[in-house]
Design a protein around this motif. Sequence first.
Motif, short mmCIF file in Angstrom:
data_model
loop_
_atom_site.label_atom_id
_atom_site.label_comp_id
_atom_site.label_asym_id
_atom_site.label_seq_id
_atom_site.Cartn_x
_atom_site.Cartn_y
_atom_site.Cartn_z
N LEU A 90 -0.34 -3.46 -13.87
CA LEU A 90 0.41 -3.01 -12.69
C LEU A 90 1.28 -4.13 -12.12
N VAL A 91 0.68 -5.29 -11.86
CA VAL A 91 1.44 -6.34 -11.17
C VAL A 91 2.51 -6.96 -12.06
N ILE A 92 2.24 -7.05 -13.36
CA ILE A 92 3.28 -7.58 -14.26
C ILE A 92 4.45 -6.61 -14.34
N LYS A 93 4.16 -5.32 -14.47
CA LYS A 93 5.23 -4.32 -14.58
C LYS A 93 6.14 -4.31 -13.35
N TYR A 94 5.55 -4.49 -12.16
CA TYR A 94 6.33 -4.36 -10.92
C TYR A 94 6.53 -5.69 -10.19
N THR A 149 -9.75 -5.17 -14.14
CA THR A 149 -8.86 -6.34 -14.06
C THR A 149 -7.66 -6.17 -14.99
N LYS A 150 -7.89 -5.70 -16.19
CA LYS A 150 -6.80 -5.51 -17.16
C LYS A 150 -5.76 -4.52 -16.63
N GLU A 151 -6.22 -3.40 -16.03
CA GLU A 151 -5.30 -2.41 -15.47
C GLU A 151 -4.53 -2.97 -14.28
N ASN A 172 0.81 -1.21 0.00
CA ASN A 172 0.00 0.00 0.00
C ASN A 172 0.85 1.27 0.00
N ASP A 173 1.83 1.36 0.89
CA ASP A 173 2.62 2.59 1.01
C ASP A 173 3.41 2.87 -0.26
N TRP A 174 3.99 1.84 -0.84
CA TRP A 174 4.76 2.00 -2.08
C TRP A 174 3.87 2.54 -3.19
N LEU A 175 2.70 1.92 -3.39
CA LEU A 175 1.83 2.34 -4.47
C LEU A 175 1.28 3.75 -4.21
N ALA A 176 0.96 4.08 -2.97
CA ALA A 176 0.48 5.43 -2.64
C ALA A 176 1.54 6.47 -3.00
N LYS A 177 2.81 6.20 -2.70
CA LYS A 177 3.89 7.13 -3.06
C LYS A 177 4.03 7.26 -4.57
N MET A 178 3.91 6.14 -5.28
CA MET A 178 4.00 6.17 -6.74
C MET A 178 2.87 7.04 -7.32
N ILE A 179 1.67 6.89 -6.77
CA ILE A 179 0.53 7.68 -7.24
C ILE A 179 0.73 9.16 -6.88
N ASP A 180 1.17 9.44 -5.66
CA ASP A 180 1.36 10.82 -5.21
C ASP A 180 2.42 11.55 -6.05
N LYS A 181 3.43 10.83 -6.50
CA LYS A 181 4.51 11.43 -7.31
C LYS A 181 4.16 11.45 -8.81
#
Length: 195
Positions: free
Chosen positions: A174-178, A168-170, A139-148
Amino acid sequence: MKKILFTVAFIVLTLIGCVRSLYPLFMEEDLIFNNELLGTWREKDGKSTWIFEKSNDKNYTLIHFATEHNAPDDKVPGDTVRFIAQLGKLGKYIFLDIFPGKPDTKVKNDFYDFHLLPVHTISRVWLTNDTLKLSMLDNDWLAKMIDKNAYRIKHARLNDQLILTASTKELQQLVIKYANNTKAFPKPGELHRVK
């Protein structure tokens, strides 16, 4: 009693740190069934037990409970819950999507049930022999990515918690990229087969 409170606090903090989604991670064609996941798995310290049972050809029932005094048969009263679990392959990675099943409760109130909203949690998994490793999307990692503005994905916020509203596609993109990013999927928890 202190051990019970510590275990409950640990589980709550672990779940607070993970991203929740309104939509599932998998489409029907992404689902896989691996018989090696079936059975009873326990954390190294013995405080949490995960039991995977076959629900149908594509789904598992996950029974989860905490134990007292590190004794596998000494369950914390009222702690046993059931989830619907799905295993899927996206690219070369294996993920687990879990969401709550109907609560094991004596409450038969449709108005109450209407207010319960099941959400999905997403984990990257590694299954080798008698070891199951799980790393929940952080959660914290993704929140920072979104905030930036480093990553855009449809979401809502409830206090500091993200609730993804993306399709689901989106979610899959996300999960494949990271998938190999140790901040997105931090050090995995480890479970060991006991049965």
